[in-house]
Structure formats: C-alpha cells, structure tokens
Enzyme design. Structure first.
Site, PDB file in Angstrom:
ATOM      1  N   LYS A 179     -48.037  65.765  -8.118  1.00 36.01           N
ATOM      2  CA  LYS A 179     -49.110  64.473  -7.951  1.00 36.01           C
ATOM      3  C   LYS A 179     -49.994  64.527  -6.446  1.00 36.01           C
ATOM      4  CE  LYS A 179     -49.968  60.746  -6.574  1.00 36.01           C
ATOM      5  NZ  LYS A 179     -51.191  60.853  -5.704  1.00 36.01           N
ATOM      6  N   SER A 189     -45.992  59.065   4.003  1.00 31.43           N
ATOM      7  CA  SER A 189     -45.818  57.289   5.355  1.00 31.43           C
ATOM      8  C   SER A 189     -44.465  56.997   4.664  1.00 31.43           C
ATOM      9  CB  SER A 189     -46.983  56.086   5.097  1.00 31.43           C
ATOM     10  OG  SER A 189     -46.995  56.109   3.239  1.00 31.43           O
ATOM     11  N   GLY A 207     -42.490  56.097   1.537  1.00 29.55           N
ATOM     12  CA  GLY A 207     -41.022  56.444   1.445  1.00 29.55           C
ATOM     13  C   GLY A 207     -40.092  55.430   0.927  1.00 29.55           C
ATOM     14  N   GLU A 236     -39.993  63.335   3.225  1.00 26.64           N
ATOM     15  CA  GLU A 236     -39.973  63.992   5.150  1.00 26.64           C
ATOM     16  C   GLU A 236     -41.495  62.981   4.734  1.00 26.64           C
ATOM     17  OE1 GLU A 236     -39.357  66.343   6.316  1.00 26.64           O
ATOM     18  OE2 GLU A 236     -38.658  67.849   4.550  1.00 26.64           O
ATOM     19  N   CYS A 287     -46.951  65.407  10.635  1.00 31.28           N
ATOM     20  CA  CYS A 287     -46.467  64.155  10.907  1.00 31.28           C
ATOM     21  C   CYS A 287     -45.542  64.825  11.549  1.00 31.28           C
ATOM     22  CB  CYS A 287     -45.323  64.631   9.806  1.00 31.28           C
ATOM     23  SG  CYS A 287     -45.184  66.333   9.148  1.00 31.28           S
ATOM     24  N   GLU A 312     -47.237  55.108  14.685  1.00 30.85           N
ATOM     25  CA  GLU A 312     -48.242  56.708  14.181  1.00 30.85           C
ATOM     26  C   GLU A 312     -49.439  56.211  14.480  1.00 30.85           C
ATOM     27  OE1 GLU A 312     -47.060  58.361  10.298  1.00 30.85           O
ATOM     28  OE2 GLU A 312     -46.490  60.395  11.708  1.00 30.85           O
TER      29      GLU A 312
HETATM   30  P1  NAI Z   1     -49.185  57.776   1.527  1.00 29.50           P
HETATM   31  O1  NAI Z   1     -48.174  58.202   2.284  1.00 29.50           O
HETATM   32  O2  NAI Z   1     -49.955  56.143   0.969  1.00 29.50           O
HETATM   33  O3  NAI Z   1     -49.802  58.783   0.319  1.00 29.50           O
HETATM   34  C1  NAI Z   1     -48.714  59.467   0.470  1.00 29.50           C
HETATM   35  C2  NAI Z   1     -48.466  59.908  -1.505  1.00 29.50           C
HETATM   36  O4  NAI Z   1     -48.088  58.834  -1.807  1.00 29.50           O
HETATM   37  C3  NAI Z   1     -50.194  60.284  -1.883  1.00 29.50           C
HETATM   38  O5  NAI Z   1     -49.653  61.116  -2.983  1.00 29.50           O
HETATM   39  C4  NAI Z   1     -50.385  58.569  -2.320  1.00 29.50           C
HETATM   40  O6  NAI Z   1     -51.039  58.730  -3.671  1.00 29.50           O
HETATM   41  C5  NAI Z   1     -49.430  58.607  -2.804  1.00 29.50           C
HETATM   42  N1  NAI Z   1     -48.778  57.373  -2.898  1.00 29.50           N
HETATM   43  C6  NAI Z   1     -49.017  56.328  -2.501  1.00 29.50           C
HETATM   44  N2  NAI Z   1     -48.844  55.011  -3.166  1.00 29.50           N
HETATM   45  C7  NAI Z   1     -47.830  55.789  -3.351  1.00 29.50           C
HETATM   46  C8  NAI Z   1     -46.400  54.396  -4.209  1.00 29.50           C
HETATM   47  N3  NAI Z   1     -46.332  52.988  -4.275  1.00 29.50           N
HETATM   48  N4  NAI Z   1     -45.637  55.041  -5.012  1.00 29.50           N
HETATM   49  C9  NAI Z   1     -45.535  57.053  -5.387  1.00 29.50           C
HETATM   50  N5  NAI Z   1     -47.119  57.450  -4.638  1.00 29.50           N
HETATM   51  C10 NAI Z   1     -48.132  57.000  -3.799  1.00 29.50           C
HETATM   52  O7  NAI Z   1     -50.338  57.581   2.583  1.00 29.50           O
HETATM   53  P2  NAI Z   1     -51.786  57.893   3.292  1.00 29.50           P
HETATM   54  O8  NAI Z   1     -52.103  55.923   2.946  1.00 29.50           O
HETATM   55  O9  NAI Z   1     -52.856  58.214   2.679  1.00 29.50           O
HETATM   56  O10 NAI Z   1     -52.163  57.834   4.664  1.00 29.50           O
HETATM   57  C11 NAI Z   1     -51.542  56.988   5.434  1.00 29.50           C
HETATM   58  C12 NAI Z   1     -50.471  57.055   6.757  1.00 29.50           C
HETATM   59  O11 NAI Z   1     -49.501  57.388   6.566  1.00 29.50           O
HETATM   60  C13 NAI Z   1     -51.242  57.925   7.685  1.00 29.50           C
HETATM   61  O12 NAI Z   1     -52.370  57.238   8.856  1.00 29.50           O
HETATM   62  C14 NAI Z   1     -49.998  58.630   7.839  1.00 29.50           C
HETATM   63  O13 NAI Z   1     -49.423  57.509   9.495  1.00 29.50           O
HETATM   64  C15 NAI Z   1     -49.112  58.569   7.226  1.00 29.50           C
HETATM   65  N6  NAI Z   1     -48.897  60.136   6.655  1.00 29.50           N
HETATM   66  C16 NAI Z   1     -48.330  60.905   6.917  1.00 29.50           C
HETATM   67  C17 NAI Z   1     -47.831  62.111   6.324  1.00 29.50           C
HETATM   68  C18 NAI Z   1     -47.152  62.791   7.114  1.00 29.50           C
HETATM   69  O14 NAI Z   1     -46.744  64.589   6.458  1.00 29.50           O
HETATM   70  N7  NAI Z   1     -45.412  62.357   6.937  1.00 29.50           N
HETATM   71  C19 NAI Z   1     -48.911  62.386   5.646  1.00 29.50           C
HETATM   72  C20 NAI Z   1     -49.824  61.494   4.757  1.00 29.50           C
HETATM   73  C21 NAI Z   1     -50.291  60.351   5.704  1.00 29.50           C
END
Ligand code: NAI
Ligand code: MG
Length: 497
Positions: free
Chosen positions: A192, A246, A250, A267, A301, A400
C-alpha cells in the site's frame, strides 16, 4: 529554464483512472471510488487512482496467499534471482518515466528522482536478487539426554504474506526496500503506497508483471491509511507487516498486528544529531550538514535536523550554512534548474510552517529562510531554513519537522554533548565530523542510533543494516539482517537410532 514536457509514455500512463493490481490483474475498486493525485508544485490534480477499502484488502490478501502456497512456492531460488534481475533491468529501462512520475506526485527535482531514487531502486533489487540461493539453514550438533544418535538441521522458510505500507518521501525506493527481501525470500506481498504518491508504485506493478513474476506475488492497493492501511494491518491472514512512516501510525500498526501476532518491522521518525568537532574540516562539514538537512526538502527520516557545532567554529559554520542555503534554487521539480522542489502536500507545508512560527515565538534565532519563496505561487514551497537555538529549548530542537529546517546549537564539553545528542526519544541516525580518529570512534560508540555517519551523511547501502533505536523503530532493513525478518526458522530433529 523551462518546465520539461511530460513524456508521451507518462501521458499515456496518466490518461485513464488507475485500477488496483490484484492477483496479476488490473481491477476496479470495490468501492467504485477514485481519488485525485495532486502535483505539489502547482496544487493541481493530474491523475485519478482507485480508493481501496476493506473488501479489496480481503481480495488482495487472498491472492497473495494463493500465490504463496501455489505458483510462487514452486519457483526455484535461481529462477527468483533471474526474475528479480529482469525487474531491475526493466526499472532501468523505464528510469526516465519513473523519474518523471515521482517528480510529478512527490515534487522532488526530476534529476534527484531519476538519477537518485530510480537508480537506487534498481540497485536494491539487484542486491536482493543475489540472495535467493544463499538463504540456508545449518546442521547443529545436539546432545540428546538418552545418548541416541540425532540429526538436527534448520530450514529457512518464507514468513508468508507480507503487508507493506510505505510513505511518500521516497515513493519508489521505499517499495524496493521491502519488495527486495519479499521476492528474495519467496514471500508474497500486498503493497500500500502513500495516498500522496500512489502512481509510481502502480508503474512498478506494471514492470513486475512484465518481468514475469507470477500473478498474486505482488499486489498493489492504492488508498488511505484508515480505509486500506488499517484493515491490512489488522488482517488475520497477513503473516508480517513492514511499515515506514510516522511513529504515531507505527504504534497503531503494532497494536493492530497483535491480533494474530503478525511479525512487525517498523522504520519510524527521527531527530538525528549531527556533531561538528572543532578540528573538523569546516567547509566539508558544513556542506555535508546542509545536504543532510536540505536533501529531499528535508523530508527524510534520517534528516540531519539537530546540528551541534563546537562553539569555537560556530560563526564559521553558520556562514557556510547560509551560503549553501542561498545557493539552492527552489521551484518546480520538473524545471531542471531547480535543486529543491515543493514539500509533498499542503498538509506537510502547514506542519513545517507551523514549526517555523513556533520556533520564532519560542525565541530561536532565524539565520536564513523560514518562508515560501515570494515568486512561487500555487505550490507548497519552503526555503532552506537555518535556526540557531542557544538555549536548546525550542520545539524545533526536539520534534521531527520533516522539512528543510535545521536547528543549530553550540557545545563545549564533549561528555555533555553526547548526553544532549542522546536525549531524544528517537534513535535513527547520528553523525560526527572530525579528523580525530579516537574521538570519532569513541563518540560513534556512545551514540544511540542505528546508523552513525563519520564525515558523511545519508550513506545507505543495500548490503548494510538500517533501522532505529528507541522510538525510531523495530528491526533492521537491508543486508543479511532483513532476510531474518522475512523468514521463519524451522528446527528438524531426526532420531537415527
Ligand atoms: P503516515 O505515517 O500517516 O503515513 C505513512 C503510511 O502509513 C501511508 O501509506 C499511510 O496511508 C499509512 N497509514 C496512515 N494511517 C494508517 C493506519 N491507521 N493504519 C495503517 N496505515 C496507515 O505519515 P504522514 O501522515 O504522511 O506524515 C506525517 C508525519 O510522519 C511527517 O510529518 C513525518 O514527520 C512523518 N513521516 C515519517 C516518514 C519516515 O520516513 N520515517 C515518512 C513519512 C512521514
Ligand atoms: Mg498520517
């Protein structure tokens, strides 16, 4: 320079609403709903993709299970390698189109997408293509109490159906980080991608199909976290979940996975300390530190977001940082002149802007940047930004940001410095700039982080483990470590008496 034209293959790819990839076929979403993909350089929608919901998750997991126990189980290791090498070649052959799709949906400069991310993706798949024939068990000299002769050996088996949930910052290479070990170990996957960047994962699915990887081995569901990600992470027939994103999500995934005790690897976020010692080559250290925070618009990240500079070289370092920030050209990623693109979305831009405003209220000193470049309208742009926080009290020193914002702090005592560097809930990466060998290794040993970079930053290699301490995650990706995360070990005893 001018915005590049959209390649005809990409135009063709974007011309119709995108379907879901399930069981080797392109199918309509059961919701009948589609959602738009936005170009963050303009704020305009340019494509439609399927909205996957729970019923699609069920279909995709069933297809992955079917392949896991059927066609894929019969494919020999050498053949898995061959298919993976073929996939790497197809990625290389499609590199320009993939690069343009990434730049369109994520915003990053085309050159970084194409020469950086796409090339890295092919290299990752190639690295993992070497593994299938090297995943082996062992024979173990056991000591049965009755003294009977006993043969004991281990088998390494694929863990099974894997849910792969990836973010938008590296929309293609994040797929490869997880699909590499999936394919190498003989697992199957439901992938996904993030809702902001679903297109390049669909393009990758086309290449997976073209490479001849059997139907159902990789399934791709485009959709949102709540309607697709959540049911996928809670699904009873998923054996493992691998997530990058995020820390908050996680935590939700770890809870959802507890239902059927899925294996989980995570991660997550970071707030990585980057340390400049007084003896360092300051010109080089400042350049590396600027790249460490501004690369990918800071949406990394492992971004080098906390910069600890020895007080004796603070002024010089700030001067160098100001120069590097000023040298960046911010603008649409499809204009080859630009070195930084927009942030990925209005939401992300709001988060970053919010941090800048809070930092100013909390007394941090703005050295440069801090706003959207005046001449750019419609997109989610942000200038490279440097703050000095003498008291280390602003939220930008702790949380972050995920944007091109570095918080500079000074230090004088090295033991206190190490304590400050480790005083964070995160532990993904850290770095040291110095020419003092003893200090370099002593500090590296004390830093609580999964990756430590000495006189470099953001060096990641498919052969070397990557992952986080503390709230930055569970487990390691890449290298031989990740093979363990996608396999089960079976111990077989044979009584030879
Ligand atoms: P997010 O963690 O919400 O999204 C990442 C993935 O998780 C996307 O595919 C999203 O659709 C999915 N997701 C979201 N809610 C979920 C749930 N309840 N169950 C399963 N999957 C779910 O990150 P978002 O909202 O795009 O960004 C927010 C913050 O997260 C950023 O400002 C940043 O600080 C952090 N982030 C960190 C990343 C990294 O590489 N460690 C990458 C992206 C965001
Ligand atoms: Mg989110």
């Amino acid at each position: 320079m001018a915005i590049m034209d959209i390649f005809s293959d990409v135009q063709q790819f974007l011309s119709e609403p995108k379907k879901l990839f399930i069981g080797g076929e392109w199918v309509e979403p059961s919701s009948g709903e589609y959602f738009p993909v936005e170009n963050p350089a303009t704020g305009q929608n340019f494509a439609q993709v399927s909205m996957a919901v729970e019923a699609d998750v069920d279909r995709a997991v069933a297809a992955a299970r079917n392949a896991q126990e059927g066609a894929w189980a019969k494919v020999q290791p050498a053949e898995r390698s061959r298919l993976m090498i073929r996939l790497a070649e197809l990625i290389e052959a499609d590199a320009e189109n993939l690069g343009q799709i990434i730049s369109l949906e994520n915003g990053k400069p085309y050159t970084n997408a194409y020469k950086g991310e796409v090339v890295i993706t092919a290299n990752i798949i190639r690295y993992f293509a070497g593994w299938p024939s090297k995943i082996e068990g062992s024979t173990i000299p056991v000591s049965p109490r009755g003294g009977e002769p006993m043969l004991n050996y281990t088998l390494r088996e694929p863990v099974g159906v894997c849910a792969l949930i990836v973010p938008w910052n590296f929309p293609l290479s994040m797929c490869a980080w997880k699909l590499g070990p999936v394919l190498a170990t003989g697992c199957t996957a439901v992938l996904k991608p993030a809702e902001q960047t679903p297109l390049v994962a669909l393009r990758l699915a086309e290449l997976i199909q073209k490479a001849g990887i059997p139907a159902g081995v990789v399934n791709v569901l485009t959709g949102f976290g709540d309607r697709a990600g959540a049911p996928l992470s809670a699904h009873d027939d998923v054996d493992k979940i691998a997530f990058t994103g995020s820390t908050g999500v996680g935590r939700m995934i770890a809870k959802a996975a507890a239902g059927n005790m899925k294996k989980v690897s995570l991660e997550l976020g970071g707030k990585s300390p980057n340390i400049i010692l007084p003896d360092a080559d300051i010109v080089r250290a400042a350049k590396g530190s600027a790249d460490g925070i501004f690369y990918n618009q800071g949406q990394v990240c492992t971004a080098a977001s906390r910069l600890y500079v020895h007080e004796s070289v603070l002024d010089q370092t700030l001067e160098e940082l100001r120069k590097h920030a000023a040298a960046h050209l911010v603008g649409p990623g499809l204009d080859p002149a630009n070195t930084m693109g927009p942030l990925v979305s209005r939401e992300q831009h709001g988060i970053v802007k919010g941090y800048v405003d809070r930092a100013l209220n909390e007394g941090a000193e703005l050295i440069c940047g801090g706003k959207a470049p005046a001449h750019l309208e419609g997109g989610y742009f942000m200038e490279p930004t440097v703050f000095l926080d003498r008291q280390e009290q602003a939220c930008i020193a702790r949380e972050e940001i995920f944007g091109p914002v570095v918080t500079v702090m000074s230090w004088s005592d090295v033991d206190e410095l190490v304590h400050r560097a480790n005083n964070t809930p995160f532990g993904l990466a850290a770095g040291v700039w110095t020419n003092n060998l003893k200090q370099a290794h002593t500090i590296a040993a004390k830093l609580k982080a999964g990756s430590v970079w000495i006189n470099c930053w953001n060096v990641v290699d498919p052969a070397s483990p990557f992952g986080g301490y503390k709230q930055s995650g569970w487990g390691r990706e890449m290298g031989k470590n990740v093979i363990d995360a996608y396999t089960e070990t079976k111990s077989v005893f044979v009584d030879l008496s």
